[in-house]
Design an enzyme around this catalytic site. Structure first.
Site, PDB file in Angstrom:
ATOM      1  N   GLU A   1      23.699  32.308  36.151  1.00  0.00           N
ATOM      2  CA  GLU A   1      24.472  32.448  34.917  1.00  0.00           C
ATOM      3  C   GLU A   1      25.258  31.189  34.601  1.00  0.00           C
ATOM      4  OE1 GLU A   1      28.036  33.419  32.443  1.00  0.00           O
ATOM      5  OE2 GLU A   1      27.945  32.627  34.492  1.00  0.00           O
TER       6      GLU A   1
ATOM      7  N   ASP B   1      25.974  33.993  41.175  1.00  0.00           N
ATOM      8  CA  ASP B   1      26.285  32.588  41.422  1.00  0.00           C
ATOM      9  C   ASP B   1      27.710  32.242  41.032  1.00  0.00           C
ATOM     10  OD1 ASP B   1      25.499  33.037  38.734  1.00  0.00           O
ATOM     11  OD2 ASP B   1      25.201  30.885  38.429  1.00  0.00           O
TER      12      ASP B   1
END
Length: 489
Positions: free
Chosen positions: A190, A123
């Site tokens: 994350e 991400d």
């Protein structure tokens, strides 16, 4: 007169002995740098940079509001990995967590050896819509211009994802067989804490009783002219990371019309509390990671700097004072205090009943969330103010060894790929997914094989994130060699 001469002679003798002591320590402050021979430069597939570009084009954004999560983009990325790296997808065991996080396992031939874990995250942070006009190129265009690739994730952290996958595909194509098993962990959230990705992967590994020889995640990098006194590139391996806690301060006091204010309003009380906290910073300390940093880089500095670092017990206050001069240096020697949110009031002629604020603390090893909270309570010392801990918290990580197989292998690999770079342990001031893997290994390291300098240091999470293609290709070479070095014996 004789007594004066004796006193003077004694003083000169003491000073001379002190100077000799300082110089002796300095001359014996020997280098800890490896002298590894550079290896033959690995030929990287010409398609690799195009794959990197495609990865950046997929908008795997972790939004602050989960309602805005775009599952279609994450499914596109899953399909992209499967189709682009067919050997990895077909030959390695793959597990999926919460649809979009993945754990690959490459079984080693010697099951008595502890496995290694390589990590990265899929991400990226959002691009603020108001700032799009300030991007020189489309933040999700993945454009390659003058041998530089532009876009969100170029540094943080799709370079890690694609670097690992490209290296695995090359090794599988060449028929490489690891003796030590390899786990590849890719989390998909994350940037918002890793609760649905890295946390679930780590829980699974713990349930399987996996104990890793070492874990490698992002965090450190190769910095260029960012370490005072050193001109060479410095590869910083994070051996620990700071903790994280946000404290919400709130106060409620009778309001009223702005034409008749009381002596103190809610805003006054809260503002004074914040000022108190800011004016009483946490003490500066040389934590174990910074001691290791000094031990490894001090011998490489000019004589005056070297003398100070060789005698750090004597010059501790001088050393911390030097660090405190810059924001980045200050973050290395203390728990930092950052007011980030202040809410109060709705109209200019109404004194608000309430006020609230959030102060974020990044906690240095040696402190805890509890010690930070207690200190803030003592500094404010005002019963009218309520202090609550934010939802997302993280204690400082444990400090990993610099004498372990993992650190030595990382050091060797960096020296082989970047023979002119110095290598040093480091304290990571941000948070990474690796903090969730404490139960998996005692040796967790944080390093990305990319160069960071004054030109690009603010680009990840900021404007115009970009990376030279040469850095991306060296990242592939780094992971390729690290796997060979880690799993061939």
């Amino acid at each position: 007169m004789k007594s004066f001469k004796k006193a003077l002679l004694l003083l000169v003798s003491i000073v001379s002995i002190f100077v000799i002591y300082l110089v002796f320590n300095t001359l014996n402050f020997k280098t800890k740098q490896l002298n590894s021979d550079p290896i033959e430069v690995l030929k990287v597939n010409s398609s690799s940079k195009e794959n990197f570009s495609k990865a950046i084009k997929i908008k795997t954004i972790s939004p602050e509001n989960t309602i805005d999560f775009d599952s279609i983009q994450f499914q596109h990325f899953s399909d992209f990995l499967k189709n682009t790296y067919p050997l990895v997808d077909s030959l390695l065991e793959k597990k999926t967590f919460n649809s979009y996080s993945f754990l690959y396992k490459w079984m080693g031939s010697d099951l008595t050896l502890k496995p290694i874990v390589l990590m990265a995250h899929l991400d990226v942070v959002p691009v603020i819509e108001q700032n799009r006009a300030n991007w020189k190129h489309d933040p999700f265009g993945g454009e390659i211009i003058n041998d530089t690739i532009w876009g969100r994730g170029a540094i943080d952290n799709k370079v890690g994802v694609i670097g690992i996958m490209e290296s695995l595909e090359l090794l599988l194509k060449d028929g490489f067989l690891p003796k030590r098993s390899i786990y590849i962990a890719f989390g998909h959230d994350e940037e918002i804490g890793g609760l649905n990705g890295a946390v679930k992967i780590a829980q699974y590994l713990k349930e399987e009783n996996i104990e890793a020889e070492f874990v490698l995640d992002e965090g450190g990098s190769i910095v260029q002219k960012l370490v005072p006194g050193i001109e060479k590139d410095v590869a910083l391996i994070g051996i620990a990371e700071k903790g994280f806690v946000s404290l919400e301060l709130s106060v409620s006091i009778e309001g009223g019309h702005s034409s008749m204010p009381e002596r103190e309003t809610a805003i006054d009380v809260l503002s004074n509390a914040i000022v108190k906290v800011k004016q009483n910073p946490f003490p500066a300390v040389i934590s174990p990671p910074i001691e290791e940093f000094i031990e490894n880089l001090g011998p490489e500095m000019p004589f005056a700097n070297k003398l100070v670092f060789a005698n750090k017990a004597i010059f501790k206050s001088l050393i911390t004072g030097i660090y405190e001069e810059s924001a980045s240096g200050n973050a290395l020697v203390r728990t930092t205090t950052s007011p980030t949110i202040f809410n109060s009031g709705v109209k200019d002629n109404i004194i608000p009943l309430t006020a609230s604020a959030v102060i974020n603390f990044r906690i240095i090893p040696g402190e805890t969330i509890a010690t930070v909270t207690n200190r803030v309570n003592q500094i404010i010392n005002d019963e009218r103010i309520t202090i609550k801990t934010g939802a997302f918290v993280s204690e400082p990580s444990k400090v990993s060894s610099t004498s372990s197989f993992g650190f030595k292998t990382l050091n060797k690999t960096i020296s082989e790929i970047y023979p002119t770079a110095l290598v040093a342990p480091y304290l990571v001031v941000g948070a990474t997914d690796s903090r969730h893997f404490n139960a998996i290994s005692d040796n967790i390291y944080r390093f990305s094989a990319i160069r960071i300098n004054k030109e690009n240091i603010k680009s990840f999470h900021g404007l115009n994130e970009r990376l030279p293609i040469s850095d991306f290709e060296n990242s592939i070479r780094f992971y390729h060699q690290l796997i060979i070095n880690s799993t061939s014996k």
